[in-house]
Design a protein around this motif. Structure first.
Motif, PDB file in Angstrom:
ATOM      1  N   VAL A 133       0.835  -1.205   0.000  1.00 38.20           N
ATOM      2  CA  VAL A 133       0.000   0.000   0.000  1.00 38.20           C
ATOM      3  C   VAL A 133       0.867   1.252   0.000  1.00 38.20           C
ATOM      4  O   VAL A 133       0.547   2.258  -0.654  1.00 38.20           O
TER       5      VAL A 133
ATOM      6  N   HIS B  58      -6.353   8.029 -10.908  1.00 36.57           N
ATOM      7  CA  HIS B  58      -7.347   8.367  -9.884  1.00 36.57           C
ATOM      8  C   HIS B  58      -7.192   7.535  -8.623  1.00 36.57           C
ATOM      9  O   HIS B  58      -8.046   7.599  -7.735  1.00 36.57           O
ATOM     10  N   GLY B  59      -6.130   6.724  -8.559  1.00 30.94           N
ATOM     11  CA  GLY B  59      -5.878   5.942  -7.353  1.00 30.94           C
ATOM     12  C   GLY B  59      -6.594   4.608  -7.302  1.00 30.94           C
ATOM     13  O   GLY B  59      -6.662   3.982  -6.238  1.00 30.94           O
ATOM     14  N   ARG B  60      -7.110   4.155  -8.436  1.00 31.88           N
ATOM     15  CA  ARG B  60      -7.786   2.851  -8.467  1.00 31.88           C
ATOM     16  C   ARG B  60      -6.764   1.735  -8.671  1.00 31.88           C
ATOM     17  O   ARG B  60      -5.862   1.844  -9.501  1.00 31.88           O
TER      18      ARG B  60
ATOM     19  N   GLN C 176     -10.125   1.528  -4.306  1.00 29.92           N
ATOM     20  CA  GLN C 176      -9.353   2.769  -4.222  1.00 29.92           C
ATOM     21  C   GLN C 176      -8.243   2.636  -3.177  1.00 29.92           C
ATOM     22  O   GLN C 176      -8.476   2.139  -2.073  1.00 29.92           O
ATOM     23  N   GLN C 177      -7.052   3.088  -3.530  1.00 32.65           N
ATOM     24  CA  GLN C 177      -5.943   3.012  -2.580  1.00 32.65           C
ATOM     25  C   GLN C 177      -6.256   3.775  -1.287  1.00 32.65           C
ATOM     26  O   GLN C 177      -5.908   3.331  -0.190  1.00 32.65           O
ATOM     27  N   LYS C 178      -6.939   4.912  -1.389  1.00 34.49           N
ATOM     28  CA  LYS C 178      -7.215   5.709  -0.208  1.00 34.49           C
ATOM     29  C   LYS C 178      -8.101   4.953   0.791  1.00 34.49           C
ATOM     30  O   LYS C 178      -7.969   5.139   2.017  1.00 34.49           O
ATOM     31  N   ASP C 179      -8.995   4.075   0.274  1.00 37.22           N
ATOM     32  CA  ASP C 179      -9.838   3.297   1.167  1.00 37.22           C
ATOM     33  C   ASP C 179      -9.036   2.257   1.946  1.00 37.22           C
ATOM     34  O   ASP C 179      -9.276   2.016   3.125  1.00 37.22           O
TER      35      ASP C 179
ATOM     36  N   LEU D 221      -5.782   2.496   2.584  1.00 33.78           N
ATOM     37  CA  LEU D 221      -4.963   3.262   3.520  1.00 33.78           C
ATOM     38  C   LEU D 221      -5.764   3.645   4.756  1.00 33.78           C
ATOM     39  O   LEU D 221      -5.266   3.558   5.889  1.00 33.78           O
ATOM     40  N   GLY D 222      -7.012   4.039   4.537  1.00 32.24           N
ATOM     41  CA  GLY D 222      -7.865   4.421   5.658  1.00 32.24           C
ATOM     42  C   GLY D 222      -8.073   3.284   6.631  1.00 32.24           C
ATOM     43  O   GLY D 222      -8.052   3.473   7.845  1.00 32.24           O
TER      44      GLY D 222
END
Length: 330
Positions: free
Chosen positions: A27, A72-74, A319-322, A324-325
């Motif tokens: 990640v 878009h981070g997908r 999504q990478q941000k999800d 990471l969260g």
């Protein structure tokens, strides 16, 4: 993990901790393309060079855990080397020995190039044995599939004929604990895909009367698993899938091969104990000839038309941000 005892048919706490560390590393090590996956995944004519419209990365050799993202981070690829220790790989290798006589060595139609079957690769073996320990060929299994030429949504679904084989039934029972572990890894890395996979398996159970089936337990959230033994894999796309239905390949055996994704200019070290998720519908991938050892690969895939038959919606890209969260919350 030398010196740590690994139970033969159970995933240990130490292995769970190792897998968490490898995923976290991936990640935090993203490779980001300059294109939008929705546009890149659109089919084009064979005569059209995609590089005219999309800049292909040239990232070369990669050894450390990583992800590949669109702009878009997908998530398009998860690369998880070393997510299984060598002791676990050795245990899983032994499970594949009884399958040697069940492997199909070549395509039935010899007059046409069949991308499902690679070129036979003969690794260095002990002359006293006279052949590769694990054999050569491929075993294709699917819990639900259409007959060739009958892929309408009203057509009947079938289980793979190989699932009637006693050797394959025993294999699926023996590998089930590892498949459950891989399911749990998929749930962390690709939660929406996991949800869709579980829905498809549940829908299959509800529609059992439409499927000519055996009583073989199916351990995966993927509807298909191919066992590939000591074969090169030529460059190809997984046409039966959908863009967001990422495939999973698990590397076992004793080899030193590499996994190529030409559209990304990537060459992954593909040693035993590696897991790779990739959008095989539109990313060309291959495993060319290697130098030493024997290669066992478990290719997991979802069939878009089968999911459609079950009324299951395609998942969104993770999504990478999800991800990471979730790690930050944990």
């Amino acid at each position: 993990m030398s010196g740590v005892e690994i139970p033969p048919v159970e995933i240990s706490k130490v292995e769970l901790e190792l897998s968490s560390l490898v995923i976290a590393h991936a990640v935090l090590n993203p490779y980001v393309t300059k294109w939008d996956v929705d546009r890149f995944s659109q089919p084009v004519s064979k005569h059209v060079d995609k590089t005219t419209y999309f800049e292909y990365p040239k990232w070369g050799h990669i050894w450390d855990p990583a992800t590949v993202l669109d702009l878009h981070g997908r998530v398009l690829v998860w690369y998880l080397p070393g997510i299984m220790p060598s002791q676990r790989v050795e245990h899983l290798n032994q499970i594949h020995l009884p399958l040697k006589g069940s492997l199909v060595k070549e395509a039935k139609n010899k007059n046409q190039a069949n991308k499902r079957f690679g070129h036979r690769h003969v690794p260095e073996v002990d002359p006293a044995i006279g052949d590769a320990i694990f054999g050569h060929g491929r075993l294709m299994t699917a819990i639900a599939t259409f007959q060739q030429g009958h892929m309408r949504l009203v057509d009947r679904l079938y289980e793979s004929p190989h699932l009637r084989s006693p050797a394959v039934k025993q294999y699926l029972q023996d590998i089930a604990y590892a498949e459950e572990f891989w399911n749990s890894i998929t749930e962390v890395t690709l939660p929406d895909l996991t949800c869709v996979g579980k829905q498809a398996i549940a829908a299959k159970d509800d529609l059992d009367r439409t499927i000519s089936r055996t009583t073989t337990p199916w351990p995966s959230i993927y509807v298909g698993i191919d066992v590939i033994v000591n074969q090169e894999t030529p460059p190809h796309l997984d046409t039966i899938s959908a863009p967001s239905l990422l495939d999973l390949v698990v590397s076992l055996g004793t080899h030193d091969s590499h996994f190529h994704i030409s559209d990304l200019g990537i060459i992954f070290a593909y040693l035993p104990g590696t897991m790779i998720y990739l959008a095989g519908k539109f990313l060309h991938h291959s495993v060319p000839k290697w130098e030493k050892g024997e290669r066992i690969a478990l290719a997991h895939y979802m069939k878009d038309m089968v999911h459609s038959r079950f009324g299951v919606q395609r998942p969104a890209f993770t999504q990478q941000k999800d991800i990471l969260g979730k790690f930050l919350q944990g």
